[in-house]
Design a protein around this motif. Structure first.
Motif, PDB file in Angstrom:
ATOM      1  N   PHE A 128     -10.507  -6.903 -13.090  1.00  0.00           N
ATOM      2  CA  PHE A 128     -11.519  -6.422 -14.028  1.00  0.00           C
ATOM      3  C   PHE A 128     -11.359  -7.093 -15.390  1.00  0.00           C
ATOM      4  N   LEU A 129     -10.121  -7.368 -15.796  1.00  0.00           N
ATOM      5  CA  LEU A 129      -9.919  -8.084 -17.050  1.00  0.00           C
ATOM      6  C   LEU A 129     -10.519  -9.481 -16.983  1.00  0.00           C
ATOM      7  N   VAL A 130     -10.211 -10.218 -15.904  1.00  0.00           N
ATOM      8  CA  VAL A 130     -10.737 -11.582 -15.754  1.00  0.00           C
ATOM      9  C   VAL A 130     -12.254 -11.559 -15.652  1.00  0.00           C
ATOM     10  N   TYR A 131     -12.775 -10.612 -14.883  1.00  0.00           N
ATOM     11  CA  TYR A 131     -14.228 -10.536 -14.714  1.00  0.00           C
ATOM     12  C   TYR A 131     -14.906 -10.252 -16.048  1.00  0.00           C
ATOM     13  N   PHE A 132     -14.378  -9.288 -16.787  1.00  0.00           N
ATOM     14  CA  PHE A 132     -14.992  -8.891 -18.049  1.00  0.00           C
ATOM     15  C   PHE A 132     -14.954 -10.040 -19.059  1.00  0.00           C
ATOM     16  N   ALA A 133     -13.764 -10.652 -19.242  1.00  0.00           N
ATOM     17  CA  ALA A 133     -13.634 -11.727 -20.223  1.00  0.00           C
ATOM     18  C   ALA A 133     -14.444 -12.957 -19.818  1.00  0.00           C
ATOM     19  N   SER A 134     -14.442 -13.307 -18.527  1.00  0.00           N
ATOM     20  CA  SER A 134     -15.205 -14.466 -18.065  1.00  0.00           C
ATOM     21  C   SER A 134     -16.703 -14.231 -18.196  1.00  0.00           C
ATOM     22  N   LYS A 135     -17.116 -12.989 -18.004  1.00  0.00           N
ATOM     23  CA  LYS A 135     -18.541 -12.661 -18.138  1.00  0.00           C
ATOM     24  C   LYS A 135     -19.037 -12.959 -19.541  1.00  0.00           C
TER      25      LYS A 135
ATOM     26  N   LYS B 268      -9.065 -14.898  -9.877  1.00  0.00           N
ATOM     27  CA  LYS B 268      -9.893 -15.794 -10.681  1.00  0.00           C
ATOM     28  C   LYS B 268     -11.080 -16.312  -9.868  1.00  0.00           C
ATOM     29  N   PHE B 269     -10.817 -16.694  -8.625  1.00  0.00           N
ATOM     30  CA  PHE B 269     -11.880 -17.254  -7.791  1.00  0.00           C
ATOM     31  C   PHE B 269     -12.900 -16.181  -7.421  1.00  0.00           C
ATOM     32  N   LEU B 270     -12.432 -14.969  -7.123  1.00  0.00           N
ATOM     33  CA  LEU B 270     -13.356 -13.892  -6.780  1.00  0.00           C
ATOM     34  C   LEU B 270     -14.255 -13.544  -7.961  1.00  0.00           C
ATOM     35  N   ALA B 271     -13.674 -13.448  -9.164  1.00  0.00           N
ATOM     36  CA  ALA B 271     -14.491 -13.173 -10.348  1.00  0.00           C
ATOM     37  C   ALA B 271     -15.480 -14.298 -10.603  1.00  0.00           C
ATOM     38  N   PHE B 272     -15.056 -15.532 -10.367  1.00  0.00           N
ATOM     39  CA  PHE B 272     -15.961 -16.667 -10.576  1.00  0.00           C
ATOM     40  C   PHE B 272     -17.130 -16.639  -9.606  1.00  0.00           C
TER      41      PHE B 272
ATOM     42  N   ALA C 188     -14.681 -26.361 -11.241  1.00  0.00           N
ATOM     43  CA  ALA C 188     -13.614 -27.289 -11.625  1.00  0.00           C
ATOM     44  C   ALA C 188     -12.973 -26.864 -12.945  1.00  0.00           C
ATOM     45  N   GLU C 189     -13.806 -26.422 -13.899  1.00  0.00           N
ATOM     46  CA  GLU C 189     -13.258 -25.947 -15.167  1.00  0.00           C
ATOM     47  C   GLU C 189     -12.336 -24.753 -14.952  1.00  0.00           C
ATOM     48  N   ASP C 190     -12.787 -23.811 -14.133  1.00  0.00           N
ATOM     49  CA  ASP C 190     -11.982 -22.620 -13.883  1.00  0.00           C
ATOM     50  C   ASP C 190     -10.690 -22.972 -13.160  1.00  0.00           C
ATOM     51  N   LEU C 191     -10.783 -23.875 -12.180  1.00  0.00           N
ATOM     52  CA  LEU C 191      -9.588 -24.275 -11.439  1.00  0.00           C
ATOM     53  C   LEU C 191      -8.612 -25.020 -12.337  1.00  0.00           C
ATOM     54  N   TRP C 192      -9.132 -25.912 -13.177  1.00  0.00           N
ATOM     55  CA  TRP C 192      -8.263 -26.661 -14.086  1.00  0.00           C
ATOM     56  C   TRP C 192      -7.559 -25.725 -15.063  1.00  0.00           C
ATOM     57  N   SER C 193      -8.297 -24.767 -15.612  1.00  0.00           N
ATOM     58  CA  SER C 193      -7.701 -23.807 -16.532  1.00  0.00           C
ATOM     59  C   SER C 193      -6.656 -22.938 -15.835  1.00  0.00           C
ATOM     60  N   SER C 194      -6.934 -22.545 -14.583  1.00  0.00           N
ATOM     61  CA  SER C 194      -5.987 -21.715 -13.839  1.00  0.00           C
ATOM     62  C   SER C 194      -4.701 -22.466 -13.535  1.00  0.00           C
TER      63      SER C 194
END
Length: 683
Positions: free
Chosen positions: A74-81, A169-173, A110-116
């Protein structure tokens, strides 16, 4: 070019949302430290001493891992949103310039994967180092010099950390990218208006604020008075009142901010604007602020309670003895058996400790024990709860233990303390530290040298109360005993007593091998003798287990709760500030300086963080005290004031962490305002 764009966008996102990136690093470190528990040296040592308790602790690790994954999702989803919403205009321009949605999806992935991967590359080495440091520090706290310690890492913990982090991270993305794919280009290019909210009357908000305050007061009363722990129904009612009170309080908080805006001085710069902005923030997101406050409250309670109990166990009973061998008066000669097996030479000191009871006479006409004068002296002390408890406990004493003076003086000499001098007809009082409710009160009573009767013979109590452990382990925890001269001890026990042989390992052996290795090697030699014994490591193993369980689990939960709450508050504040960009630009056109804008933004951030933190800090006072009253063992209840001070100190440390978060948000806010000072083209 595609990968260059990915790297540039990823670098820009980390700079603009450094709070979120830092939160991800901390979550990676917390993941690994908990998942690597079974492989750490301290846990391997504890497993030898407290295998059942350690097994139950390690069985909780997957549960903690699963709960944390859900919370961090929920933290990742909220902040990424909010991060993607901030870039919606950029995405619209990409599509206007001819980029296909599939390529936009690939770029964002790719951006999300690189950051992760970058987060894992930075976080995992830090986690490995911290896990090693925590293991060594935890062992050091109880005085174990671990020689031959070798650094070790847990490959399963690394893999599960990577899998869990990349999975959430991938699920939120995937969920968020689906929302972006369904948006029209016009919706991306045009900022969406705030959702219309149903406006309530001022009376409704006042009623909610008052009702929330009363609900919290009722929850505090149930918690602090101990009623919440009497039944599940009252516990549920306490939690329900606390949750409802917090949400109602924040829902009615706009009334307080409106009053502050009305009473703000006209001469202060942008003060009305500051409180109007805060009022709007509270109106738009009362639930999220309430949730953040509850998460901070959970973090304060976990950290305060866990750290206080861990520090309490750290300071318990000094290390004096290394071994205790138990035998009855009819058993074999322990000292001779150890000498025959070549073990006695490993001990620097080896002496007997005699403990027994008063033997009743054949007729039983005279009482074995009577201390009416001592109770009278105690009753004349100033009234207090401690005095009443001592009167009750000592009044129930019928036949106390007896301790021989020579054995206890030998123990005092080893510990470097002054020995006791008793004349015939005198006795000293011994009480285990768990049962000494008020040491000063007992010493005041003993200073009057009250007279007691042992098997019909009068005897005077003298000196001060003694509490040095008779053995290395908790096999003997005497609530009340009398230390008497050896001759008196022999007469009263009639030769029937228990004998405990206490031993101290040679200093040169401990310095050469380390305490852990020295005791382990001695244990191997003792395994061939069939003697009953307890070692210091068994006692310290229990103590270390309490410290480890309290420090690891509560600290882990506190970090996760604090991480989520502060990230939510920080991201929300920065997003609200970006949405109010036109208002700041209007202020700039009206002549407001950059310093004035930074000042109002800092005040808004302080209030935005301060309100949830203040509510949580006030609630934590009652929450931690309630945890002490309901979860501490009976023997530790008298130390609640001392534990409360320790908990208060740890709460102040967490408030320092809040200040660090606030500083980071304020710095990001200043950067955003500096960009607004530059003249730009309106599209």
């Amino acid at each position: 070019m595609f990968f260059d764009l990915v790297r540039r966008n990823s670098r820009r996102s980390r700079k603009e949302n450094g709070i979120f990136f830092s939160s991800l690093l901390i979550s990676i470190v917390a993941f690994y430290i908990v998942l690597s528990l079974p492989q750490q040296d301290v846990m391997a040592f504890l497993a030898q001493m407290e295998s059942d308790a350690v097994s139950r602790l390690l069985q909780m690790v997957p549960l903690l891992y699963g709960v944390t994954l859900i919370l961090l999702f929920f933290l990742v989803y909220f902040a990424s949103k909010y991060q993607l919403q901030r870039r919606s205009h950029e995405f619209g321009l990409y599509l206007m310039l001819g980029m296909k949605r599939s390529k936009l999806f690939a770029m964002l992935l790719a951006e999300d994967l690189w950051s992760s991967l970058l987060s894992l590359g930075i976080g995992l080495p830090i986690a490995l180092l911290l896990a090693e440091m925590i293991s060594l520090i935890t062992a050091r706290l109880v005085g174990i010099g671990i020689l031959g310690h070798q650094s070790a890492y847990s490959l399963p913990a690394i893999l599960w950390t990577m899998a869990g982090f990349l999975g959430i991270k991938f699920l939120a993305f995937l969920i968020l990218s689906g929302r972006i794919a369904g948006m029209e280009i016009g919706g991306m290019l045009t900022p969406l208006p705030e959702n219309a909210r149903l406006q309530r009357t001022a009376f409704t908000h006042k009623a909610c604020f008052l009702l929330g305050f009363l609900s919290l007061a009722a929850a505090y009363a149930l918690a602090i008075l101990g009623f919440a722990w009497t039944s599940l129904l009252l516990m549920g009612a306490t939690l329900a009142l606390g949750l409802a009170g917090t949400f109602l309080l924040f829902y009615g908080m706009r009334i307080v901010l409106a009053a502050l805006a009305e009473k703000s001085k006209a001469g202060s710069r942008l003060s009305v604007f500051t409180f109007r902005q805060l009022q709007e923030n509270v109106i738009c997101q009362p639930c999220s602020m309430a949730v953040s406050s509850l998460l901070i409250l959970a973090a304060l309670c976990c950290f305060g309670f866990g750290a206080a109990t861990a520090l309490y166990h750290t300071g318990q009973k000094p290390h004096v003895l290394d071994y205790t061998f138990q035998c009855d008066y009819s058993d074999v000669d322990v000292e001779k058996l150890l000498e025959n097996n070549g073990i006695l030479q490993r001990f620097e000191d080896f002496f007997p400790m005699y403990v027994g009871y008063i033997q009743r006479g054949d007729d039983g006409a005279e009482p074995n024990f009577e201390m009416a004068e001592a109770l009278t002296a105690l009753a004349q002390m100033p009234p207090s709860a401690e005095r009443d408890t001592l009167l009750h406990n000592l009044g129930q004493m019928v036949s106390p233990h007896l301790i021989s003076l020579s054995g206890y003086n030998h123990l005092l000499a080893i510990a470097g303390e002054n020995v006791i001098k008793l004349d015939p007809g005198e006795a000293a009082v011994y009480m285990d530290t768990e049962f000494i409710i008020d040491r000063n009160l007992m010493n005041q009573m003993l200073s009057q040298e009250p007279e007691i009767h042992l098997a019909g013979e009068s005897c005077r109590l003298s000196g001060s109360v003694q509490s040095l452990s008779l053995v290395v382990d908790r096999a003997i925890t005497l609530s009340f005993a009398l230390i008497v001269p050896d001759e008196t001890f022999g007469q009263l026990t009639e030769g029937e007593h228990d004998t405990y042989w206490d031993g101290v390992l040679r200093t040169e052996i401990v310095e050469q091998e380390g305490l852990l290795q020295a005791i382990m090697q001695t244990n191997q030699q003792l395994g061939h003798t069939a003697l009953r014994y307890e070692s210091y490591l068994q006692n310290v193993g229990r103590q270390l287990f309490y410290q480890t369980a309290a420090s690891y689990i509560t600290l882990y939960l506190a970090i996760i709760f604090l991480l989520i709450a502060n990230t939510i508050l920080g991201v929300q504040f920065l997003m609200r500030q970006q949405k109010a960009g036109r208002r700041y630009q209007s202020l700039i056109r009206l002549g407001s300086s950059y310093q004035a804008l930074c000042g109002t933004a800092k005040r808004q951030a302080c209030w935005h963080f301060g309100i949830p933190v203040a509510v949580a800090a006030a609630s934590s006072i009652f929450g931690i005290c309630s945890l002490f009253a309901g979860m501490l063992p009976y023997g530790m209840r008298h130390d609640i004031p001392k534990l409360s001070l320790l908990a208060g100190a740890t709460v102040l440390l967490l408030c320092l962490a809040e200040y660090i978060y606030l500083t980071a948000v304020t710095r990001a806010s200043r950067k955003h305002l500096l960009k607004l000072m530059e003249p730009g083209r309106e599209e």
